[in-house]
Write an enzyme that holds these catalytic residues in place. Structure first.
Site, PDB file in Angstrom:
ATOM      1  N   ILE A   7      44.624  41.184  62.471  1.00  0.00           N
ATOM      2  CA  ILE A   7      45.892  40.824  61.807  1.00  0.00           C
ATOM      3  C   ILE A   7      46.821  42.167  61.380  1.00  0.00           C
ATOM      4  CG2 ILE A   7      46.985  40.169  59.650  1.00  0.00           C
ATOM      5  CD1 ILE A   7      44.317  38.181  59.549  1.00  0.00           C
ATOM      6  N   ALA A  26      42.011  33.674  54.367  1.00  0.00           N
ATOM      7  CA  ALA A  26      41.146  34.918  53.615  1.00  0.00           C
ATOM      8  C   ALA A  26      41.055  35.994  54.838  1.00  0.00           C
ATOM      9  CB  ALA A  26      39.849  34.134  53.430  1.00  0.00           C
ATOM     10  N   CYS A  85      39.805  28.769  24.438  1.00  0.00           N
ATOM     11  CA  CYS A  85      41.022  29.213  24.164  1.00  0.00           C
ATOM     12  C   CYS A  85      41.080  29.430  22.590  1.00  0.00           C
ATOM     13  CB  CYS A  85      41.962  28.194  24.619  1.00  0.00           C
ATOM     14  SG  CYS A  85      43.727  28.774  24.397  1.00  0.00           S
ATOM     15  N   SER A 142      41.191  29.795  59.047  1.00  0.00           N
ATOM     16  CA  SER A 142      40.361  28.831  60.156  1.00  0.00           C
ATOM     17  C   SER A 142      41.159  27.604  60.274  1.00  0.00           C
ATOM     18  CB  SER A 142      38.945  28.470  59.798  1.00  0.00           C
ATOM     19  OG  SER A 142      39.013  28.174  58.597  1.00  0.00           O
ATOM     20  N   ILE A 186      43.372  33.600  46.763  1.00  0.00           N
ATOM     21  CA  ILE A 186      43.127  33.724  45.159  1.00  0.00           C
ATOM     22  C   ILE A 186      43.261  35.207  44.768  1.00  0.00           C
ATOM     23  CG2 ILE A 186      42.151  31.464  45.136  1.00  0.00           C
ATOM     24  CD1 ILE A 186      39.346  33.300  44.697  1.00  0.00           C
ATOM     25  N   ASP A 187      43.327  36.141  45.717  1.00  0.00           N
ATOM     26  CA  ASP A 187      43.070  37.538  45.212  1.00  0.00           C
ATOM     27  C   ASP A 187      44.416  38.440  44.814  1.00  0.00           C
ATOM     28  OD1 ASP A 187      44.518  38.056  47.627  1.00  0.00           O
ATOM     29  OD2 ASP A 187      42.855  38.458  48.808  1.00  0.00           O
ATOM     30  N   THR A 241      40.379  40.576  54.929  1.00  0.00           N
ATOM     31  CA  THR A 241      39.059  41.342  55.286  1.00  0.00           C
ATOM     32  C   THR A 241      39.463  42.852  55.440  1.00  0.00           C
ATOM     33  OG1 THR A 241      39.516  40.668  57.462  1.00  0.00           O
ATOM     34  CG2 THR A 241      38.143  39.090  56.421  1.00  0.00           C
ATOM     35  N   HIS A 262      45.723  27.751  45.935  1.00  0.00           N
ATOM     36  CA  HIS A 262      44.406  27.463  45.464  1.00  0.00           C
ATOM     37  C   HIS A 262      44.152  28.269  44.140  1.00  0.00           C
ATOM     38  CE1 HIS A 262      42.728  26.239  49.622  1.00  0.00           C
ATOM     39  NE2 HIS A 262      43.280  25.397  49.048  1.00  0.00           N
TER      40      HIS A 262
HETATM   41  P1  NAD Z   1      38.236  31.237  56.581  1.00  0.00           P
HETATM   42  O1  NAD Z   1      37.093  32.115  56.289  1.00  0.00           O
HETATM   43  O2  NAD Z   1      37.869  29.520  56.741  1.00  0.00           O
HETATM   44  O3  NAD Z   1      39.030  31.821  57.814  1.00  0.00           O
HETATM   45  C1  NAD Z   1      39.349  32.910  57.986  1.00  0.00           C
HETATM   46  C2  NAD Z   1      39.813  33.241  59.291  1.00  0.00           C
HETATM   47  O4  NAD Z   1      40.329  34.574  59.614  1.00  0.00           O
HETATM   48  C3  NAD Z   1      38.327  32.836  60.649  1.00  0.00           C
HETATM   49  O5  NAD Z   1      38.828  32.275  61.632  1.00  0.00           O
HETATM   50  C4  NAD Z   1      38.246  34.553  60.924  1.00  0.00           C
HETATM   51  O6  NAD Z   1      37.824  34.595  62.156  1.00  0.00           O
HETATM   52  C5  NAD Z   1      39.620  35.201  60.692  1.00  0.00           C
HETATM   53  N1  NAD Z   1      39.711  36.623  60.411  1.00  0.00           N
HETATM   54  C6  NAD Z   1      38.960  37.443  59.547  1.00  0.00           C
HETATM   55  N2  NAD Z   1      39.345  38.745  59.484  1.00  0.00           N
HETATM   56  C7  NAD Z   1      40.501  38.709  60.365  1.00  0.00           C
HETATM   57  C8  NAD Z   1      41.158  40.059  60.864  1.00  0.00           C
HETATM   58  N3  NAD Z   1      41.058  41.228  60.440  1.00  0.00           N
HETATM   59  N4  NAD Z   1      42.394  39.599  61.824  1.00  0.00           N
HETATM   60  C9  NAD Z   1      42.411  38.495  62.399  1.00  0.00           C
HETATM   61  N5  NAD Z   1      41.691  37.473  62.015  1.00  0.00           N
HETATM   62  C10 NAD Z   1      40.825  37.339  60.854  1.00  0.00           C
HETATM   63  O7  NAD Z   1      39.347  31.304  55.501  1.00  0.00           O
HETATM   64  P2  NAD Z   1      40.452  30.147  54.987  1.00  0.00           P
HETATM   65  O8  NAD Z   1      40.841  29.524  56.117  1.00  0.00           O
HETATM   66  O9  NAD Z   1      41.426  30.904  53.935  1.00  0.00           O
HETATM   67  O10 NAD Z   1      39.935  29.145  54.158  1.00  0.00           O
HETATM   68  C11 NAD Z   1      38.764  29.711  53.256  1.00  0.00           C
HETATM   69  C12 NAD Z   1      38.953  29.155  51.597  1.00  0.00           C
HETATM   70  O11 NAD Z   1      38.226  30.196  50.854  1.00  0.00           O
HETATM   71  C13 NAD Z   1      40.405  29.470  51.294  1.00  0.00           C
HETATM   72  O12 NAD Z   1      40.497  28.025  50.488  1.00  0.00           O
HETATM   73  C14 NAD Z   1      40.463  30.372  50.231  1.00  0.00           C
HETATM   74  O13 NAD Z   1      41.175  30.242  49.223  1.00  0.00           O
HETATM   75  C15 NAD Z   1      39.152  30.733  49.895  1.00  0.00           C
HETATM   76  N6  NAD Z   1      38.740  32.387  50.147  1.00  0.00           N
HETATM   77  C16 NAD Z   1      39.883  33.106  49.659  1.00  0.00           C
HETATM   78  C17 NAD Z   1      39.501  34.235  49.900  1.00  0.00           C
HETATM   79  C18 NAD Z   1      40.632  35.699  49.327  1.00  0.00           C
HETATM   80  O14 NAD Z   1      41.404  35.234  48.405  1.00  0.00           O
HETATM   81  N7  NAD Z   1      40.730  36.763  49.794  1.00  0.00           N
HETATM   82  C19 NAD Z   1      38.400  35.072  50.210  1.00  0.00           C
HETATM   83  C20 NAD Z   1      37.393  34.146  50.834  1.00  0.00           C
HETATM   84  C21 NAD Z   1      37.657  32.836  50.696  1.00  0.00           C
END
Ligand code: NAD
Length: 263
Positions: free
Chosen positions: A243, A29, A159, A201, A108-109, A33, A126
């Site tokens: 990132i 995720a 469906c 994470s 999932i985005d 962000t 996922h």
């Molecule tokens: P997580 O939220 O557990 O971890 C995200 C990590 O990214 C954190 O440690 C955070 O510090 C770091 N982070 C955030 N923004 C950052 C940036 N700009 N630069 C560097 N580091 C950054 O997410 P995860 O490990 O993917 O697990 C969460 C679950 O939730 C997954 O299964 C995912 O499918 C789901 N999820 C998906 C989305 C999406 O599709 N965008 C969003 C939220 C949750």
């Protein structure tokens, strides 16, 4: 393990990329962000609102399905229009140049595909929240139409082809992960020589087993995240940074690094 937060880490990653023939990207995720989609574990995460609806409850209960759809559409409204950012663009460039063989994602985005990565190069562990799917015949359903019907009738959608239960294309708690995605992720992980985990994470299993598998197979493991992760201790390189900043800096300096230049 080498841990860096500044330019030394970037130089080390550049060196690793330069030495690699087949990189696998692994995203969480955190890569999205910068596009305005909050990650899962941040305080006030909208993803944690409400008690999770496990898959078996979704199957059993019409009211649970209605609640799942209400939450889904509320989240969609928050992130409507989210666009790929610098991190997605950098990984897309690595794939296009042949350096990165695939991106395994927990997200999932759909933003990797939106950034130009061919769908067959994105392995979604996922699922994908940009469409709905029939759990019986696997027919894909357009979300906008599903929403329209839901809002008109108040009933959880079925469906039109087979009458089966329709669900968002994401994987819920208690739902099996897609077999073919898991198989492809394993194959890519076993065949790569650099595994780059970005913005996760690394606590969600079985997804987090892939970086661990890479390391176990003797593959170099790099973790790029703004804060420590569960697997930092086994990584060859940990970069604590943003990132978008780190990946776009590397790509701007080095260019797309086409595969042909290293063969
Ligand atoms: P997580 O939220 O557990 O971890 C995200 C990590 O990214 C954190 O440690 C955070 O510090 C770091 N982070 C955030 N923004 C950052 C940036 N700009 N630069 C560097 N580091 C950054 O997410 P995860 O490990 O993917 O697990 C969460 C679950 O939730 C997954 O299964 C995912 O499918 C789901 N999820 C998906 C989305 C999406 O599709 N965008 C969003 C939220 C949750």
């Amino acid at each position: 393990m080498i841990r860096y937060s500044g330019s030394n880490g970037i130089a080390q990653l550049e060196e690793f990329l330069g030495m690699s023939r087949s990189v696998v990207g692994f995203t969480g995720a955190g890569i999205s962000t910068e596009s305005g989609i909050p990650d899962f574990r941040s305080p006030d995460s909208p993803w944690k609102r409400g008690t999770p609806i496990p898959f078996d409850l979704f199957l059993r209960s019409e009211e649970a399905r209605r609640e799942a759809w209400r939450r889904k559409f509320a989240l969609d409204d928050l992130y409507r229009g989210a666009k790929p950012n610098r991190g997605h663009a950098a990984l897309s460039t690595l794939v296009a140049g042949g350096r990165m063989s695939a991106i395994i994602t927990q997200n999932i985005d759909g933003l990797h595909q939106a950034s130009g990565v061919k769908p067959e190069k994105v392995i979604e562990l996922h699922g994908n929240g940009t469409y709905a799917i029939c759990l019986s015949c696997e027919l894909r359903h357009d979300l906008a139409r599903v929403r329209m019907l839901f809002e008109e009738t108040g009933a959880a959608p079925r469906c039109a082809a087979c009458g089966g239960i329709v669900k968002s294309g994401t994987i819920s708690f208690g739902q099996a992960l897609p077999e073919s995605a898991m198989r492809r992720a394993r194959e890519r992980t076993e065949a790569c020589d650099l595994f780059l985990a970005v913005g996760s994470s690394l606590v969600v299993y079985p997804a987090a087993a892939f970086p661990a598998l890479a390391k176990h197979r003797g593959v170099r493991l790099v973790i790029l995240n703004r804060e420590p992760t569960e697997l930092d201790s086994i990584a060859d390189l940990v970069i604590h940074g943003e990132i978008g900043d780190v990946l776009s800096f590397i790509l701007e300096r080095r260019g797309p690094m086409p595969k042909s230049s290293i063969e």
